[in-house]
Design a protein around this motif. Structure first.
Motif, short mmCIF file in Angstrom:
data_model
loop_
_atom_site.label_atom_id
_atom_site.label_comp_id
_atom_site.label_asym_id
_atom_site.label_seq_id
_atom_site.Cartn_x
_atom_site.Cartn_y
_atom_site.Cartn_z
N ARG A 27 28.47 10.89 -9.18
CA ARG A 27 27.26 10.34 -8.33
C ARG A 27 27.89 10.94 -7.15
O ARG A 27 28.97 10.84 -6.55
CB ARG A 27 27.41 8.80 -8.23
CG ARG A 27 26.18 8.33 -7.69
CD ARG A 27 26.42 6.89 -7.58
NE ARG A 27 26.44 6.23 -8.96
CZ ARG A 27 25.50 5.58 -9.48
NH1 ARG A 27 24.41 5.15 -8.69
NH2 ARG A 27 25.40 4.97 -10.79
N ASP A 28 26.87 11.77 -6.22
CA ASP A 28 27.26 12.52 -4.92
C ASP A 28 27.19 11.47 -3.85
O ASP A 28 27.01 10.15 -4.04
CB ASP A 28 26.49 13.54 -4.60
CG ASP A 28 24.99 13.29 -4.44
OD1 ASP A 28 24.84 11.97 -4.38
OD2 ASP A 28 24.15 14.25 -4.56
N HIS A 29 27.47 11.60 -2.85
CA HIS A 29 27.47 10.93 -1.54
C HIS A 29 26.03 10.20 -1.33
O HIS A 29 25.98 9.04 -0.84
CB HIS A 29 27.78 11.53 -0.37
CG HIS A 29 26.69 12.64 0.12
ND1 HIS A 29 26.69 14.19 -0.51
CD2 HIS A 29 25.79 12.74 1.05
CE1 HIS A 29 25.78 14.62 0.02
NE2 HIS A 29 25.42 13.92 0.89
N SER A 30 24.94 10.93 -1.81
CA SER A 30 23.63 10.25 -1.45
C SER A 30 23.32 9.01 -2.69
O SER A 30 22.25 8.71 -2.80
CB SER A 30 22.80 11.53 -1.26
OG SER A 30 22.70 11.98 -2.54
N GLY A 31 24.25 9.25 -3.79
CA GLY A 31 23.87 8.31 -4.70
C GLY A 31 23.39 8.96 -6.18
O GLY A 31 23.11 8.35 -7.16
N VAL A 32 22.73 10.21 -5.91
CA VAL A 32 22.32 10.89 -7.04
C VAL A 32 23.33 11.58 -7.79
O VAL A 32 24.51 11.91 -7.57
CB VAL A 32 21.57 12.15 -6.40
CG1 VAL A 32 20.96 13.17 -7.55
CG2 VAL A 32 20.53 11.79 -5.41
N ARG A 33 23.20 11.34 -9.31
CA ARG A 33 24.16 11.81 -10.47
C ARG A 33 24.02 13.22 -10.60
O ARG A 33 22.94 13.71 -10.89
CB ARG A 33 23.96 11.02 -11.67
CG ARG A 33 24.38 9.51 -11.59
CD ARG A 33 24.28 8.80 -12.78
NE ARG A 33 24.90 7.68 -12.66
CZ ARG A 33 24.31 6.41 -12.86
NH1 ARG A 33 22.94 6.58 -13.12
NH2 ARG A 33 24.93 5.27 -12.76
N ARG A 34 25.23 13.82 -10.70
CA ARG A 34 24.99 15.33 -10.80
C ARG A 34 25.94 15.57 -11.95
O ARG A 34 27.00 14.94 -12.22
CB ARG A 34 25.38 16.11 -9.78
CG ARG A 34 24.49 15.84 -8.41
CD ARG A 34 24.67 16.77 -7.27
NE ARG A 34 23.87 16.64 -6.17
CZ ARG A 34 22.55 17.19 -5.92
NH1 ARG A 34 22.05 17.98 -6.76
NH2 ARG A 34 21.75 16.91 -4.99
#
Length: 86
Positions: A27-34
């Motif tokens: 999960r990145d800083h914006s909450g999106v999983r990558r």
């Protein structure tokens, strides 16, 4: 398996026999999983899993890039693809 009666080695061995590829998400800083890496499970030596990393997230451009490694067991992939066509 949760009651503790099965040895850890047996559980790890079953995992090694069941999984072909790992797709690692973060999960990145914006909450999106990558997707940050994709690896093939090559072997289990009784203690550790040996992974063949196929793709990794590049720190330079933030993209998933090939590592240069190819599938160690491409025969398994070909068999699975043929089964899916039938």
């Amino acid at each position: 398996m949760t009651d503790g009666q099965m040895p850890v080695y047996s559980v790890k061995s079953q995992i090694a026999n069941a999984i072909d590829l790992f797709v690692h998400l973060r999960r990145d800083h914006s909450g999106v999983r990558r997707v940050v890496e994709i690896a093939e499970l090559v072997d289990f030596n009784g203690r550790d899993y040996n992974l063949n990393y196929l793709f990794r997230l590049s720190g330079e451009n933030g993209r998933l890039e090939r590592t240069g490694s190819s599938l160690a067991d491409d025969q398994r992939l070909k068999i699975m693809m043929n089964e899916g066509q039938q």
